[in-house]
Motif scaffolding. Structure first.
Motif, PDB file in Angstrom:
ATOM      1  N   GLY A 282      -2.122   0.786   1.867  1.00  0.00           N
ATOM      2  CA  GLY A 282      -2.094   1.271   0.477  1.00  0.00           C
ATOM      3  C   GLY A 282      -0.835   0.869  -0.262  1.00  0.00           C
ATOM      4  N   ALA A 283      -0.039  -0.024   0.341  1.00  0.00           N
ATOM      5  CA  ALA A 283       1.241  -0.396  -0.286  1.00  0.00           C
ATOM      6  C   ALA A 283       1.041  -1.057  -1.647  1.00  0.00           C
ATOM      7  CB  ALA A 283       2.022  -1.318   0.657  1.00  0.00           C
ATOM      8  N   TRP A 284      -0.110  -1.736  -1.833  1.00  0.00           N
ATOM      9  CA  TRP A 284      -0.360  -2.422  -3.119  1.00  0.00           C
ATOM     10  C   TRP A 284      -0.344  -1.431  -4.277  1.00  0.00           C
ATOM     11  CZ3 TRP A 284      -4.712  -1.158  -6.068  1.00  0.00           C
ATOM     12  CH2 TRP A 284      -5.709  -0.430  -5.414  1.00  0.00           C
ATOM     13  N   LYS A 285      -0.756  -0.166  -3.994  1.00  0.00           N
ATOM     14  CA  LYS A 285      -0.837   0.816  -5.081  1.00  0.00           C
ATOM     15  C   LYS A 285       0.548   1.233  -5.566  1.00  0.00           C
ATOM     16  CE  LYS A 285      -4.520   3.484  -5.294  1.00  0.00           C
ATOM     17  NZ  LYS A 285      -5.525   4.527  -5.054  1.00  0.00           N
ATOM     18  N   LYS A 286       1.536   1.083  -4.667  1.00  0.00           N
ATOM     19  CA  LYS A 286       2.904   1.489  -5.023  1.00  0.00           C
ATOM     20  C   LYS A 286       3.770   0.306  -5.423  1.00  0.00           C
ATOM     21  CE  LYS A 286       2.959   5.704  -2.386  1.00  0.00           C
ATOM     22  NZ  LYS A 286       3.433   6.470  -1.263  1.00  0.00           N
ATOM     23  N   GLY A 288       3.731  -1.513  -8.076  1.00  0.00           N
ATOM     24  CA  GLY A 288       4.036  -1.636  -9.499  1.00  0.00           C
ATOM     25  C   GLY A 288       3.503  -2.931 -10.098  1.00  0.00           C
ATOM     26  N   LYS A 289       2.765  -3.729  -9.290  1.00  0.00           N
ATOM     27  CA  LYS A 289       2.291  -5.030  -9.781  1.00  0.00           C
ATOM     28  C   LYS A 289       0.792  -5.038 -10.076  1.00  0.00           C
ATOM     29  CE  LYS A 289       5.649  -7.627  -7.057  1.00  0.00           C
ATOM     30  NZ  LYS A 289       5.774  -8.471  -5.865  1.00  0.00           N
ATOM     31  N   TYR A 290       0.113  -3.947  -9.756  1.00  0.00           N
ATOM     32  CA  TYR A 290      -1.351  -3.934  -9.899  1.00  0.00           C
ATOM     33  C   TYR A 290      -1.763  -3.761 -11.356  1.00  0.00           C
ATOM     34  CZ  TYR A 290      -6.191  -2.461  -9.709  1.00  0.00           C
ATOM     35  OH  TYR A 290      -7.542  -2.353  -9.924  1.00  0.00           O
ATOM     36  N   SER A 291      -2.821  -4.481 -11.741  1.00  0.00           N
ATOM     37  CA  SER A 291      -3.393  -4.287 -13.074  1.00  0.00           C
ATOM     38  C   SER A 291      -4.920  -4.319 -12.947  1.00  0.00           C
ATOM     39  CB  SER A 291      -2.905  -5.403 -14.007  1.00  0.00           C
ATOM     40  OG  SER A 291      -3.857  -5.628 -15.006  1.00  0.00           O
ATOM     41  N   GLU A 292      -5.586  -3.451 -13.705  1.00  0.00           N
ATOM     42  CA  GLU A 292      -7.053  -3.413 -13.677  1.00  0.00           C
ATOM     43  C   GLU A 292      -7.659  -4.732 -14.146  1.00  0.00           C
ATOM     44  OE1 GLU A 292      -8.303  -0.065 -15.971  1.00  0.00           O
ATOM     45  OE2 GLU A 292      -7.599   1.368 -14.466  1.00  0.00           O
ATOM     46  N   SER A 293      -6.877  -5.512 -14.904  1.00  0.00           N
ATOM     47  CA  SER A 293      -7.423  -6.775 -15.423  1.00  0.00           C
ATOM     48  C   SER A 293      -7.361  -7.912 -14.389  1.00  0.00           C
ATOM     49  CB  SER A 293      -6.659  -7.185 -16.685  1.00  0.00           C
ATOM     50  OG  SER A 293      -5.319  -7.445 -16.341  1.00  0.00           O
ATOM     51  N   ALA A 304      -2.495  -8.285   0.210  1.00  0.00           N
ATOM     52  CA  ALA A 304      -1.898  -9.030   1.332  1.00  0.00           C
ATOM     53  C   ALA A 304      -0.376  -9.032   1.252  1.00  0.00           C
ATOM     54  CB  ALA A 304      -2.424 -10.467   1.321  1.00  0.00           C
ATOM     55  N   GLU A 305       0.135  -9.381   0.087  1.00  0.00           N
ATOM     56  CA  GLU A 305       1.591  -9.482  -0.099  1.00  0.00           C
ATOM     57  C   GLU A 305       2.263  -8.112   0.140  1.00  0.00           C
ATOM     58  OE1 GLU A 305       2.438 -10.984  -4.143  1.00  0.00           O
ATOM     59  OE2 GLU A 305       3.934  -9.385  -4.261  1.00  0.00           O
ATOM     60  N   SER A 306       1.641  -7.042  -0.382  1.00  0.00           N
ATOM     61  CA  SER A 306       2.239  -5.706  -0.269  1.00  0.00           C
ATOM     62  C   SER A 306       2.162  -5.196   1.166  1.00  0.00           C
ATOM     63  CB  SER A 306       1.527  -4.719  -1.202  1.00  0.00           C
ATOM     64  OG  SER A 306       1.449  -5.226  -2.508  1.00  0.00           O
ATOM     65  N   ALA A 307       1.015  -5.440   1.837  1.00  0.00           N
ATOM     66  CA  ALA A 307       0.863  -4.982   3.227  1.00  0.00           C
ATOM     67  C   ALA A 307       1.866  -5.710   4.121  1.00  0.00           C
ATOM     68  CB  ALA A 307      -0.561  -5.230   3.710  1.00  0.00           C
ATOM     69  N   ARG A 308       2.029  -7.001   3.913  1.00  0.00           N
ATOM     70  CA  ARG A 308       2.975  -7.765   4.743  1.00  0.00           C
ATOM     71  C   ARG A 308       4.397  -7.237   4.547  1.00  0.00           C
ATOM     72  NH1 ARG A 308       3.172 -12.385   7.765  1.00  0.00           N
ATOM     73  NH2 ARG A 308       5.199 -13.406   7.862  1.00  0.00           N
ATOM     74  N   GLN A 309       4.774  -6.997   3.276  1.00  0.00           N
ATOM     75  CA  GLN A 309       6.125  -6.510   3.027  1.00  0.00           C
ATOM     76  C   GLN A 309       6.335  -5.124   3.665  1.00  0.00           C
ATOM     77  OE1 GLN A 309       8.607  -8.421   1.676  1.00  0.00           O
ATOM     78  NE2 GLN A 309       9.768  -6.742   2.637  1.00  0.00           N
TER      79      GLN A 309
END
Ligand SMILES: O=c1ccn([C@@H]2O[C@H](COP(=O)(O)O)[C@@H](O)[C@H]2O)c(=O)[nH]1
Length: 324
Positions: A282-286, A288-293, A304-309
């Motif tokens: 769930g790191a992608w949700k935190k 700050g880079k996610y957008s509904e668009s 992928a990027e957030s989980a790896r970090q």
């Protein structure tokens, strides 16, 4: 446990990524992107939502596995998340386990089974597969797990079939001893007549259940689940259970830290594997880079990027706390 310990040593990382997808943890555009594909494959419209989520879970899991496979030794899919979707979800559980195994990861199925001996023997086929129908006696392994979690509440006859199956198939089990959840003390901290707590008695049973299966690295096939949320008890259990490898959930989302789990490792920095599920997937949700668009592909790239970090941050924190 030898294969698990060697996998941990290879990447110098005693952590496991929990694959616990829920609808809230998969970006909505990823789920939406499977609408057309799934519509043609179901028998009735009522099956659509579960079927669509199931394929989205697989794509999500595959993305995470690809993102972390070179830096972690293991994954721990939680079967409850998949069973919640019915047969389509169970299919995705087994597909996830198979895919992770193909990427060289140790697969720890969090299935928490436990029952009377005859039924436990059926559950133990998670480990030794299905051989009855095979003419040449080889077992078909539909689950692709290297280990499963087991509930010890029924006592020795509920555990023995799992130990036998694990030994037969060169696999492992992890028995609940001191769980991470808030209500765990209601039963586990009760005092027994001999002065032990219930969880200490279970710990002694677990050490005994594994005694005949100690491997080259000094740990048996029968591991223990010990929550990161109980650092003092975890440290005491490490001394009490010298041949028992620990699976340590409760890191991250439940509040456990690298300092909390450090005492659950042995003097060589071995003896435990620390799990984080929501903290990594769930790191992608935190971020700050996610957008509904975002498109579905862009959202999966962010997953992928957030989980790896998050997995790298956990690895580095554990390396500092454990490999001192
Ligand atoms: O004592 C226990 C035993 C099992 N679990 C499982 O581990 C993960 C934890 O998920 P997080 O998102 O990292 O909190 C989950 O599958 C639990 O069922 C546990 O938390 N505690």
């Amino acid at each position: 446990m030898d294969r698990l310990i060697e996998a941990i040593n290879n990447v110098q990382n005693p952590s496991v990524v929990g694959l616990d997808p829920t609808e809230a943890l998969v970006p909505p555009q990823v789920v939406a992107s499977f609408a057309d594909e799934v519509r043609d494959s179901v028998d009735s419209p009522e099956e659509l939502p579960a079927a669509q989520l199931a394929v989205a879970y697989f794509e999500f899991n595959r993305t995470i596995i690809d993102a972390v496979a070179d830096i972690v030794p293991a994954v721990k899919p939680q079967i409850a998340m998949y069973e919640a979707l019915g047969p389509a979800g169970v299919d995705v559980y087994t597909m996830t386990c198979e895919y992770a195994a193909q990427q060289g990861l140790y697969v720890l199925g969090d299935v928490k089974r436990g029952d009377i001996g005859s039924t436990a023997a059926a559950y133990a086929h998670h480990l030794n597969g299905v051989s009855a129908a095979a003419e040449d006696g080889t077992a078909f392994d539909p689950w692709h797990e290297d280990a499963v979690t087991v509930n010890p509440y029924l006592g020795t006859d509920g555990i023995t079939p799992f130990v036998q199956a694990a030994t037969e198939a060169d696999k492992d089990i992890f028995v609940l001893v001191r769980t991470s959840n808030p209500s765990s003390s209601e039963l586990q901290m009760l005092d027994l007549a001999d002065g032990k707590k219930v969880y200490e008695h279970v710990a002694d049973l677990v050490e005994g259940w594994g005694a005949e299966t100690i491997g080259e690295h000094g740990y048996s096939r029968v591991g223990a689940v010990v929550g990161a949320t109980h650092p003092e008890e975890g440290r005491a259990l490490r001394a009490r259970m010298p041949h028992t490898f620990f699976l340590v959930p409760g890191y991250g989302a439940q509040g456990g830290t690298a300092q909390d789990v450090a005492g659950m490792f042995d003097a060589d920095g071995s003896g435990a594997l620390v799990n984080s599920s929501r903290g990594i997937i769930g790191a992608w949700k935190k971020s700050g880079k996610y957008s509904e668009s975002m498109s579905a592909d862009e959202a999966l790239d962010l997953v992928a990027e957030s989980a790896r970090q998050a997995a790298l941050d956990m690895r580095d924190a554990l390396r500092i706390a454990v490999y001192r």
